[in-house]
Design a protein around this motif. Sequence first.
Motif, PDB file in Angstrom:
ATOM      1  N   SER A   1       0.819  -1.197   0.000  1.00 55.06           N
ATOM      2  CA  SER A   1       0.000   0.000   0.000  1.00 55.06           C
ATOM      3  C   SER A   1       0.862   1.260   0.000  1.00 55.06           C
ATOM      4  N   ILE A   2       1.933   1.230   0.782  1.00 59.92           N
ATOM      5  CA  ILE A   2       2.814   2.394   0.881  1.00 59.92           C
ATOM      6  C   ILE A   2       3.478   2.658  -0.465  1.00 59.92           C
ATOM      7  N   ALA A   3       4.000   1.610  -1.088  1.00 60.13           N
ATOM      8  CA  ALA A   3       4.715   1.767  -2.351  1.00 60.13           C
ATOM      9  C   ALA A   3       3.776   2.133  -3.493  1.00 60.13           C
ATOM     10  N   SER A   4       2.628   1.482  -3.582  1.00 56.68           N
ATOM     11  CA  SER A   4       1.724   1.765  -4.698  1.00 56.68           C
ATOM     12  C   SER A   4       1.149   3.176  -4.626  1.00 56.68           C
ATOM     13  N   ALA A   5       1.009   3.724  -3.412  1.00 58.15           N
ATOM     14  CA  ALA A   5       0.525   5.090  -3.258  1.00 58.15           C
ATOM     15  C   ALA A   5       1.663   6.103  -3.281  1.00 58.15           C
TER      16      ALA A   5
END
Length: 94
Positions: A1-5
């Motif tokens: 979630s952190i990387a994709s956002a």
Amino acid sequence: SIASADMDLNQLEAFLTAQTKKQGGITSDQAAVIAKFWKNHRIKIHESLINQSRWDNVLKNMNWRVDLKSQSRHVDQINTPVAIVEMELGKNGQ
């Protein structure tokens, strides 16, 4: 979630705080480690995701021009614009 956002530091802090408050979520120590890792490796992770999402071929070069017909059998075709586009494709990373 952190990387994709591609979270910035404020978003990261809010996200990790929410994760620590969830039942069965992460601990404060785990959140601190994740935050430190993200701060140190954010650019590399982001570039890796971009490279994984690209198709095989990428646009290497593009040339274009617009020509006007100056001679034709039919008068109505004179001065008709024609666009010519040349695109050079190559493999990603080459």
